[in-house]
Design an enzyme around this catalytic site. Structure first.
Site, PDB file in Angstrom:
ATOM      1  NE  ARG A  76     112.449  21.381  27.340  1.00 40.05           N
ATOM      2  CZ  ARG A  76     113.469  21.826  26.600  1.00 40.05           C
ATOM      3  NH1 ARG A  76     114.388  20.987  26.162  1.00 40.05           N
ATOM      4  NH2 ARG A  76     113.565  23.095  26.274  1.00 40.05           N
ATOM      5  CE1 TYR A 130      96.730   1.068  29.974  1.00 34.53           C
ATOM      6  CE2 TYR A 130      98.273   2.211  28.535  1.00 34.53           C
ATOM      7  CZ  TYR A 130      97.160   2.226  29.350  1.00 34.53           C
ATOM      8  OH  TYR A 130      96.481   3.386  29.530  1.00 34.53           O
ATOM      9  CG  ASP A 195     104.640  -2.314  31.460  1.00 30.66           C
ATOM     10  OD1 ASP A 195     104.563  -2.234  32.707  1.00 30.66           O
ATOM     11  OD2 ASP A 195     103.983  -1.592  30.686  1.00 30.66           O
ATOM     12  CE  LYS A 220      98.051   2.906  35.123  1.00 29.54           C
ATOM     13  NZ  LYS A 220      98.547   2.097  34.039  1.00 29.54           N
TER      14      LYS A 220
HETATM   15  C1  LIG Z   1      98.778   2.304  32.599  1.00 33.30           C
HETATM   16  C2  LIG Z   1      99.805   1.470  31.961  1.00 33.30           C
HETATM   17  C3  LIG Z   1     100.714   2.006  31.047  1.00 33.30           C
HETATM   18  C4  LIG Z   1     100.646   3.441  30.597  1.00 33.30           C
HETATM   19  O1  LIG Z   1     100.986   4.312  31.634  1.00 33.30           O
HETATM   20  P1  LIG Z   1     100.449   5.827  31.758  1.00 33.30           P
HETATM   21  O2  LIG Z   1     101.088   6.287  33.015  1.00 33.30           O
HETATM   22  O3  LIG Z   1      98.955   5.758  31.811  1.00 33.30           O
HETATM   23  O4  LIG Z   1     100.923   6.551  30.549  1.00 33.30           O
HETATM   24  C5  LIG Z   1     101.698   1.171  30.544  1.00 33.30           C
HETATM   25  N1  LIG Z   1     101.775  -0.125  30.905  1.00 33.30           N
HETATM   26  C6  LIG Z   1     100.911  -0.675  31.780  1.00 33.30           C
HETATM   27  C7  LIG Z   1     101.030  -2.119  32.134  1.00 33.30           C
HETATM   28  C8  LIG Z   1      99.884   0.099  32.330  1.00 33.30           C
HETATM   29  O5  LIG Z   1      99.012  -0.467  33.172  1.00 33.30           O
END
Ligand SMILES: *Cc1c(COP(=O)(O)O)cnc(C)c1O
Length: 408
Positions: A76, A130, A195, A220
């Site tokens: 951790r 998101y 982001d 992603k």
């Molecule tokens: C999917 C997504 C998230 C969240 O990510 P997870 O890996 O599903 O927790 C945050 N920001 C954007 C732009 C996303 O597409």
């Protein structure tokens, strides 16, 4: 667009192109160890006969959150395989370091906890975000309080207790773009979190525009194959220390196997993003010329995401695809389509969603690496009869579809 040439990174006095870093960063020590592929270290704990030394390392971690020198202590606190991915992503984003988490939402939560623990609970954010990021802030699940504004309103929305400004660009799901440099300027000393999930460092490196924190849902494009759930924050060493302390105390760590897959994913990131973006740009062009489509959203900076509004029933399009997979998420090698009002942004209040430009007729396409003509044939079939064009319902005036994709 010659992305790789623009995005050079600086390492030990030499500059390397992004494509070079993508396949080499985080692997610098391998050849000396007689290895080619990075090892996967699945240990949860590490033996040490020197408990005085271990105590000193734990004290130092508690003080600064710096990664302990010497052998790891406990899973951790940090993991060598995950650290390779963190090093590589930081190199691609042009930041000092990066901290990986179990998911994108765990990464965002850790940022909010860092600021909240300093008494800075107020967040200024720009919609759309998101869906779950919007929900986390709106519901105040971590004790934060949010002020929603547009990019021009950021400076006026700041308060003495503002701990964070949060934007997505291109934003999920409308692909709206934010002038990052202008927003970073408006933030003053308040950290700006961008982001960068949709753009990836291949198309945009927010730290160079003044963002202190660059967040990815690594689930992603960074992973890129739809088989890893992960998040990461690229930032300076000081903020990273606090993030590691939060990660240690709350436990949202990334599994080493996921760290391995993400490092492997990064090595093809520039090639995947470039190829998928070429497909997406062509699909955006064909959709914009199609009478069944009311509006197409495609970002100025390009990318592999296309959103479009249909004149007909979006649920019929979702039900009609055969090659494209109807599924939430994005950034995989194969093409996915989803209806944000039903799925990814369902958790956002319907009025807030519409105010943010997320129409009930909007569909979000994550374009993969298939042949573009095969993709178009599938979408063409799913869009239904061409005679279903808006003529019947229109009361005159000009068609509301643009000649080219809306650049927003
Ligand atoms: C999917 C997504 C998230 C969240 O990510 P997870 O890996 O599903 O927790 C945050 N920001 C954007 C732009 C996303 O597409």
């Amino acid at each position: 667009m010659d992305w790789d040439k623009d995005a050079r990174t600086h390492t030990r006095g030499t500059t390397r192109a992004l494509a070079t870093e993508a396949v080499h960063a985080g692997r610098d020590d391998l050849a000396r160890q007689g290895l080619h592929a990075p090892p996967i270290d699945l240990s949860t704990t590490y033996p040490s006969y020197d408990s005085r030394g271990e105590a000193a390392r734990i004290d130092s971690f508690a003080a600064t959150g710096a990664e302990p020198d010497g052998p790891p202590v406990y899973g951790r606190l940090g993991n060598p395989t995950v650290a390779r991915f963190e090093t590589a992503l930081a190199r691609l984003e042009g930041t000092e370091t990066a901290v990986a988490f179990a998911s994108g939402m765990a990464a965002l939560s850790a940022v909010l906890l860092v600021r909240g623990s300093m008494g800075l609970r107020h967040v200024v954010a720009v919609r759309p975000l998101y869906g779950c990021s919007d929900h986390l802030l709106t519901a105040g699940l971590l004790g934060s309080e949010v002020t929603w504004t547009d990019p021009a309103g950021v400076a006026d929305a700041l308060r003495p207790d503002t701990g964070l400004v949060l934007v997505e660009s291109p934003a999920n799901p409308t692909l709206a773009e934010v002038d990052l440099r202008a927003v970073a300027h408006a933030c003053g000393s308040v950290p700006l979190l961008v982001d960068n999930t949709f753009a990836t460092p291949v198309l945009q490196r927010p730290a160079a525009h003044g963002a202190r924190l660059v967040l990815h849902s690594a689930t992603k494009y960074l992973g890129g194959h739809g088989d890893v759930l992960a998040g990461v924050v690229a930032c300076d060493e000081e903020f990273a220390g606090r993030l590691r302390q939060i990660r240690f105390a709350t436990g949202g760590v990334l599994h080493p196997l996921a760290g391995y897959l993400l490092l492997r994913g990064l090595s093809t990131l520039p090639v995947r993003v470039r190829a998928a973006s070429a497909n997406a740009a062509e699909l955006a062009r064909r959709l914009a010329a199609d009478p069944r489509v009311a509006r197409v959203h495609y970002p100025r900076i390009g990318g592999a995401m296309v959103s479009f509004e249909v004149h007909g029933d979006p649920h019929e399009v979702i039900g009609g695809v055969r090659l494209v997979t109807p599924a939430v998420s994005l950034g995989s090698v194969d093409t996915l389509i989803q209806h944000p009002a039903s799925i990814s942004h369902r958790i956002v209040d319907a009025d807030d969603r519409r105010d943010a430009g997320v129409s009930d007729r909007l569909l979000r396409l994550s374009v993969g690496l298939e042949d573009v003509d095969d993709l178009w044939a599938d979408l063409d079939g799913a869009l239904g009869e061409r005679t279903g064009a808006p003529e019947g319902g229109r009361t005159g005036g000009t068609a509301d579809r643009p000649e080219a994709p809306a650049r927003n």
